[in-house]
Write a protein that holds these residues in place. Structure first.
Motif, PDB file in Angstrom:
ATOM      1  N   THR A   1       0.829  -1.191   0.000  1.00 25.09           N
ATOM      2  CA  THR A   1       0.000   0.000   0.000  1.00 25.09           C
ATOM      3  C   THR A   1       0.875   1.257   0.000  1.00 25.09           C
ATOM      4  OG1 THR A   1      -0.107   0.133   2.417  1.00 25.09           O
ATOM      5  CG2 THR A   1      -1.790  -1.207   1.287  1.00 25.09           C
TER       6      THR A   1
ATOM      7  N   ALA B   1       0.779   3.610   2.201  1.00 23.55           N
ATOM      8  CA  ALA B   1       1.273   3.809   3.570  1.00 23.55           C
ATOM      9  C   ALA B   1       2.501   2.957   3.840  1.00 23.55           C
ATOM     10  CB  ALA B   1       0.168   3.478   4.577  1.00 23.55           C
ATOM     11  N   GLU B   2       2.452   1.690   3.438  1.00 24.30           N
ATOM     12  CA  GLU B   2       3.600   0.787   3.653  1.00 24.30           C
ATOM     13  C   GLU B   2       4.815   1.270   2.882  1.00 24.30           C
ATOM     14  OE1 GLU B   2       0.992  -3.320   4.303  1.00 24.30           O
ATOM     15  OE2 GLU B   2       1.815  -2.802   2.324  1.00 24.30           O
TER      16      GLU B   2
ATOM     17  N   GLY C   1      -3.089   6.466   2.008  1.00 24.19           N
ATOM     18  CA  GLY C   1      -2.443   5.287   2.579  1.00 24.19           C
ATOM     19  C   GLY C   1      -3.144   3.971   2.307  1.00 24.19           C
ATOM     20  N   HIS C   2      -4.465   3.977   2.147  1.00 27.38           N
ATOM     21  CA  HIS C   2      -5.212   2.727   1.938  1.00 27.38           C
ATOM     22  C   HIS C   2      -5.053   2.178   0.530  1.00 27.38           C
ATOM     23  CE1 HIS C   2      -7.708   5.975   0.409  1.00 27.38           C
ATOM     24  NE2 HIS C   2      -8.369   5.083  -0.321  1.00 27.38           N
ATOM     25  N   LEU C   3      -4.619   2.995  -0.414  1.00 27.09           N
ATOM     26  CA  LEU C   3      -4.493   2.555  -1.808  1.00 27.09           C
ATOM     27  C   LEU C   3      -3.282   1.659  -1.990  1.00 27.09           C
ATOM     28  CD1 LEU C   3      -5.132   5.970  -3.603  1.00 27.09           C
ATOM     29  CD2 LEU C   3      -6.720   4.054  -3.498  1.00 27.09           C
ATOM     30  N   LYS C   4      -3.410   0.680  -2.890  1.00 29.28           N
ATOM     31  CA  LYS C   4      -2.225  -0.071  -3.306  1.00 29.28           C
ATOM     32  C   LYS C   4      -1.397   0.803  -4.246  1.00 29.28           C
ATOM     33  CE  LYS C   4      -3.919  -4.811  -2.804  1.00 29.28           C
ATOM     34  NZ  LYS C   4      -5.098  -4.484  -1.992  1.00 29.28           N
TER      35      LYS C   4
END
Length: 530
Positions: free
Chosen positions: A101, A103-104, A137-140
């Protein structure tokens, strides 16, 4: 070779059949039920189920076969288009099966940026945690597009409108509170009417409520910094083949114009004294105003620092962090190699702002002499402080409070040029606050402490020093930055420049002054024509 494969399926449940269409039974002989998927008889209906694609990707590590599947498309055409897009990305080396994601990725990217200055890291961390992750952040990573980033800034613009309304409401509440307070305070009736006090208390409560609402405006400059931070991260994502393009580079933002210094002319000063508003964010004193300030603070403890900043232009942190080891009082130079950086209560040493920030500056004769006298004063203060410390030790018990600056602690040898009487460094923010108080006390047109640096540049430019020399003096990263910032000069020099071209053009003596005759022929008859 691209080969499109799309199919339709649903989530209906019912009796299962094998590939030949025969019913499937459980061990106890009852019909086995489950998801019908592609075998649902209702799939022929247009409004039933959704379309999927399945595509074989280039072989993975060791030649392992890999496929990509995705569903939820409304039409077969939509699924086919998405299938072709994934194929093209995969052929370009993009990791289309990555589930990382935004965020990651941002956390992983920020963790490896050990090359950033501490102040820059704080800014990046704020942008990532407060802005980017809540919005993106939730998006890939593979699904991120320009429209997502654009929507993030649209939300910021909407917040700005709300915060501006909160600002205006707070200003109105403050005006109402001051009016109510004035009415109560100037009331001549004794005892004062209780309703006046109650009205004042009500307006104070309204003011507290108004000020409790967010009023921070994220300006164009800050928005540009945010997008630059995200763009730096996405550049790495492109390199890692997580995305095909840096989507931040196609975002449209409000135009940001770097503020240029404006000189406090008589007209601007008069208007400021009338409405209290500065004509620009960055203001510069005239030579006369600069002289007035320096004369007024000649007896101030930090007069040598003010003189240094006014004429040689170091930054606030560079002046606060200047060590004696980098100050040559024999030939009269200082070497800027470090600075004190402040963020709230935290202060730390760091390198100068830009790569060209480390520089050697020649001192003018007055600043040179002032630093010599300051060195003598500091040495005398050190001797007096240590003498008082020894006296304290003989008569008073020792205290372990590290923040106590009384003489029971020995003089602190920080090695810095500008220090308190006990040798401690000045907090950079304290210097700005102290300078602001001096300006108000002297009733001078307001400038920031940092604007003394602009004074140094403007005075040098007006004195005829080449722009390239001024760039070196200030430690700017590029010549264009210096040239774009200091395109205006002091009024008296602008006047001389305006007169110079006129003086080059020869004119007949009779044409030097405007004629007093009418500009158009008169309709009245002359004496000869009467």
């Amino acid at each position: 070779m691209f080969e499109e494969k799309t199919y339709k399926r649903c989530a209906c449940k019912g009796p299962l059949t094998d590939k030949k269409g025969n019913p499937v039974f459980t061990e106890d002989g009852t019909p086995k039920t489950g998801y019908l998927e592609k075998r649902c008889p209702n799939l022929k209906r247009r409004d039933h189920g959704s379309w999927y694609y399945s595509i074989e990707l280039p072989p993975g590590p060791g030649g392992k076969r890999e496929t990509a599947k995705k569903g939820g498309f409304r039409t077969q055409s939509d699924a086919a288009t998405a299938c072709k897009e994934i194929w093209d990305l995969a052929q370009g080396g993009i990791q289309v099966k990555s589930t990382e994601t935004v965020a990651e990725f941002l956390h992983r990217w920020f963790a490896k940026r050990v090359d950033l200055k501490r102040s820059t890291r704080k800014g990046y961390d704020d942008h990532i945690e407060r802005i980017f992750i809540p919005a993106l952040g939730h998006l890939k990573m593979r699904d991120l597009r320009t429209r997502h980033i654009q929507d993030m800034f649209k939300a910021i613009w909407a917040d700005n409108k709300t915060h501006q309304q909160n600002r205006e409401a707070a200003e109105k509440a403050l005006t109402a509170e001051r009016t109510a307070h004035h009415a109560w305070r100037t009331c001549t009736t004794r005892p004062r009417p209780p309703q006046l006090r109650q009205h004042w208390n009500d307006t104070k409560a309204q003011l507290r409520t108004a000020r409790s609402k967010p009023r921070h405006i994220t300006g164009p400059g800050t928005q540009l910094k945010m997008n630059n931070t995200l763009s730096a991260a996405l550049d790495d994502a492109v390199t890692e083949k997580l995305i095909s393009n840096n989507w931040a580079k196609t975002v449209v933002l409000p135009k940001y114009i770097r503020p240029k210094p404006l000189v406090w002319t008589d007209e601007r000063v008069a208007r400021w004294r009338t409405n209290g508003e500065k004509p620009g964010k960055v203001m510069v004193w005239t030579p006369e105003q600069t002289g007035t300030f320096l004369d007024a603070v000649a007896e101030h403890r930090l007069y040598p620092m003010f003189h240094l900043m006014t004429f040689r232009g170091p930054r606030r942190g560079e002046a606060a962090g200047l060590p004696w080891s980098e100050t040559d009082l024999t030939i009269g130079t200082i070497h800027i190699s470090e600075q004190l950086v402040a963020s709230s209560y935290d202060v730390w040493e760091d390198t100068p702002k830009s790569e060209n920030g480390a520089r050697t500056i020649a001192l003018d004769s007055e600043t040179h002499q002032l630093l010599k006298l300051w060195r003598q004063r500091q040495q005398a203060e050190r001797h007096e402080w240590n003498r008082a410390h020894e006296e304290w030790q003989r008569h008073k018990p020792h205290t372990s409070d590290p923040d106590d600056k009384r003489p029971h602690q020995p003089w602190k040898d920080t090695g810095l040029v500008f220090t308190w009487e006990n040798g401690d460094a000045y907090h950079p923010e304290y210097l700005s606050q102290m300078f602001e108080r001096l300006i108000k006390k002297l009733a001078l047109p307001p400038v920031r402490l940092h604007d003394l640096r602009h004074c140094a540049a403007t005075l040098s430019l007006a004195a005829g020093i080449h722009m390239k020399k001024i760039q070196a003096l200030l430690g700017h990263a590029s010549f264009s930055l210096t040239a774009d910032t200091y395109t205006s000069v002091l009024p008296q020099f602008e006047k001389a420049e305006a007169e110079a071209p006129v003086a080059l053009v020869p004119r007949a003596a009779k044409q030097q002054k405007p004629s007093t005759a009418p500009a158009v022929p008169s309709d009245e008859p002359t004496e000869t024509g009467a």
